[in-house]
Design a protein around this motif. Structure first.
Motif, PDB file in Angstrom:
ATOM      1  N   PHE A 112       1.085  -1.347   0.404  1.00  0.00           N
ATOM      2  CA  PHE A 112      -0.034  -0.171  -0.059  1.00  0.00           C
ATOM      3  C   PHE A 112       0.802   1.350  -0.031  1.00  0.00           C
ATOM      4  O   PHE A 112       2.037   1.020   0.215  1.00  0.00           O
TER       5      PHE A 112
ATOM      6  N   ASP B 177       0.493   5.796  -0.292  1.00  0.00           N
ATOM      7  CA  ASP B 177      -0.800   6.559   0.126  1.00  0.00           C
ATOM      8  C   ASP B 177       0.532   8.066  -0.711  1.00  0.00           C
ATOM      9  O   ASP B 177       1.750   7.681  -0.382  1.00  0.00           O
ATOM     10  N   GLU B 178      -0.551   8.733  -1.727  1.00  0.00           N
ATOM     11  CA  GLU B 178      -0.058  10.203  -2.151  1.00  0.00           C
ATOM     12  C   GLU B 178       1.318  10.685  -1.152  1.00  0.00           C
ATOM     13  O   GLU B 178       0.722  12.030  -0.346  1.00  0.00           O
TER      14      GLU B 178
ATOM     15  N   ASP C 288       3.879  10.341   0.477  1.00  0.00           N
ATOM     16  CA  ASP C 288       4.384   9.050   1.796  1.00  0.00           C
ATOM     17  C   ASP C 288       5.675   8.771   0.435  1.00  0.00           C
ATOM     18  O   ASP C 288       6.275   8.769   0.246  1.00  0.00           O
TER      19      ASP C 288
ATOM     20  N   TYR D 107      10.094   3.984  -1.167  1.00  0.00           N
ATOM     21  CA  TYR D 107       9.569   5.034  -2.574  1.00  0.00           C
ATOM     22  C   TYR D 107      10.318   4.950  -3.077  1.00  0.00           C
ATOM     23  O   TYR D 107      11.260   6.104  -2.847  1.00  0.00           O
TER      24      TYR D 107
ATOM     25  N   GLN E 104      -7.176   6.426  -8.986  1.00  0.00           N
ATOM     26  CA  GLN E 104      -6.257   6.754  -7.644  1.00  0.00           C
ATOM     27  C   GLN E 104      -6.006   5.598  -7.831  1.00  0.00           C
ATOM     28  O   GLN E 104      -5.762   4.276  -7.403  1.00  0.00           O
TER      29      GLN E 104
ATOM     30  N   LYS F 269      -3.512   3.139  -4.887  1.00  0.00           N
ATOM     31  CA  LYS F 269      -3.947   2.507  -3.969  1.00  0.00           C
ATOM     32  C   LYS F 269      -2.155   1.412  -3.230  1.00  0.00           C
ATOM     33  O   LYS F 269      -1.953   1.306  -2.363  1.00  0.00           O
TER      34      LYS F 269
ATOM     35  N   GLU G 101     -10.033   0.366   1.692  1.00  0.00           N
ATOM     36  CA  GLU G 101     -10.856   1.449   2.275  1.00  0.00           C
ATOM     37  C   GLU G 101     -12.168   1.465   2.746  1.00  0.00           C
ATOM     38  O   GLU G 101     -12.671   2.268   3.976  1.00  0.00           O
TER      39      GLU G 101
ATOM     40  N   ARG H 197     -10.800   0.783   6.703  1.00  0.00           N
ATOM     41  CA  ARG H 197     -10.286   2.389   6.797  1.00  0.00           C
ATOM     42  C   ARG H 197     -11.358   2.905   7.330  1.00  0.00           C
ATOM     43  O   ARG H 197     -11.326   3.722   8.431  1.00  0.00           O
TER      44      ARG H 197
END
Length: 404
Positions: free
Chosen positions: A117, A119-120, A122, A144, A196, A198, A231, A234
């Motif tokens: 996973f 998240d943009e 990160d 990343y 998007q 993920k 999603e 969460r």
């Protein structure tokens, strides 16, 4: 001549029996076995007769491929149905991820498997599940920008490595898991929700050329369901946590109070001081300065309690202008000192409204478990009774239940 004809007739009969057997289990027929028969035919029959047999063999082979594809698609659709059914019933991420691995393993080799996973914004990629030879090496974290996972995230494109021969080494390939054997076929598929990204879902095999295009498509669909389920899980968790939080003050609310109190009283050798606190001036502040000033008064009391509470204590806005403070293992003397600290904070931080300084007074009741009650309801009633006595005594004072 007759002998040769008899041999061919016997062989033709064997072929018919073999064809019949193949058709009864066409999905499991070995293609190499079909090729071997085609070679034998050339040695036994004339070109015309051999051609007829070869045409029949071609049809059997095509039927085998079609039936295999249909069976694979049937299992494929069953997996998607099972995933939807399972994901609709659970909001636990670990269960969602593990079930995805189990179901993918039903239709394709998964000597190794992971879901990552991202998240943009990160700097790290989180890998909660990473199976290699049946062992989960997760959770893992990798930077990343490195490895094929990052490339998939950046490009939102699937990477299908059919053989590791000639593939790049570090830092492009980052390996973990079993040190005994490495995978040779890898599919890395982006987890997409709309436009998007993920994360990434990957299936890998020790064998070369283990996967087809259909496997990529399967992982894409499963990946979408996993991303959607995570999603939802969460969001559910956020909503669940919000149900235990007071929106105005950020303190825990009455639901959290009852949950935490029951938990504390259930611990071995538990002792808990309960401080119940009520504002003495909310109504007058609302009447004179408006409800926005009353809200600020409530927030100021919450700030005092949050400031005074230590790491093992929890403050709650129970209802309206009524607050609770749970103090595990605290004595009555320590609880009274805690109340004095709250009053000191409020004295140093009065409300300022319309050029007026508004002091904040609070009435307090204190009770202790197990001295004053051995149940949660009884403890709350005891603290409430002590608070009521403080109100009757003229407000802005503290009453300890045991001494009244």
């Amino acid at each position: 001549m007759h002998e040769d004809h008899a041999v061919k007739e016997a062989y033709a009969k064997q072929l018919l029996e073999r064809y019949s057997d193949w058709l009864s289990r066409v999905e499991s027929v070995d293609p190499q076995e079909i090729e071997a028969v085609a070679v034998e035919i050339d040695e036994v029959f004339s070109a015309d007769v051999g051609q007829l047999h070869k045409e029949l063999l071609g049809k059997i082979s095509a039927l085998r491929d079609k039936v295999s594809e249909m069976m694979w698609m049937s299992e494929h659709m069953k997996i998607l149905h099972d995933l939807s059914h399972i994901f609709a019933k659970t909001f636990e991420e670990d269960k969602i991820l593990w079930k995805a691995f189990e179901l993918v393993s039903r239709v394709m080799r998964t000597d190794a498997f992971f879901i990552a996973f991202f998240d943009e914004g990160d700097s790290e990629i989180r890998i909660p599940i990473s199976i290699d030879d049946g062992v989960n090496y997760g959770p893992l974290v990798i930077p990343y920008g490195q490895a094929l996972i990052s490339r998939v995230i950046e490009t939102k494109q699937t990477i299908h490595i059919r053989t590791m021969k000639g593939e790049p080494s570090e830092p492009e390939m980052i390996r973990w898991g079993s040190p005994e054997i490495d995978t040779n076929t890898c599919i890395f598929v982006p987890l997409m929700l709309g436009n998007q990204i993920k994360g990434v879902i990957s299936a890998q095999s020790y064998l070369e050329f283990a996967y087809k295009k259909e496997h990529e498509e399967l992982l894409k669909m499963i990946g979408f369901q996993v991303a959607s389920a995570i999603e939802t899980a969460r969001l559910y968790d956020r909503m669940y946590q919000m149900s235990f939080q007071d929106e105005l003050t950020g303190l825990a609310n009455y639901r959290a109070f009852h949950r935490d109190l029951e938990q504390l009283l259930g611990e071995e050798d538990s002792a808990v001081a309960l401080i119940m606190l009520d504002s003495d001036s909310l109504k007058s502040v609302n009447d004179l300065y408006g409800h926005h000033a009353g809200d600020e008064l409530i927030r100021r009391i919450a700030q005092a309690m949050r400031t005074v509470a230590d790491k093992k204590e929890n403050a709650y806005r129970y209802a309206g202008d009524e607050f609770m403070l749970l103090c595990p293992q605290a004595s009555m003397k320590e609880a009274e000192e805690k109340v004095r600290a709250i009053r000191d904070f409020l004295r140093l931080h009065p409300l300022l409204q319309d050029n007026c300084c508004i002091p904040i007074g609070v009435s307090v009741g204190i009770a202790r478990f197990p001295d004053d009650s051995n149940t949660a309801d009884g403890l709350k009633r005891a603290a409430d009774e002590a608070l009521y006595r403080s109100k009757r005594r003229g407000k802005n004072c503290t009453t300890v239940y045991a001494t009244g």
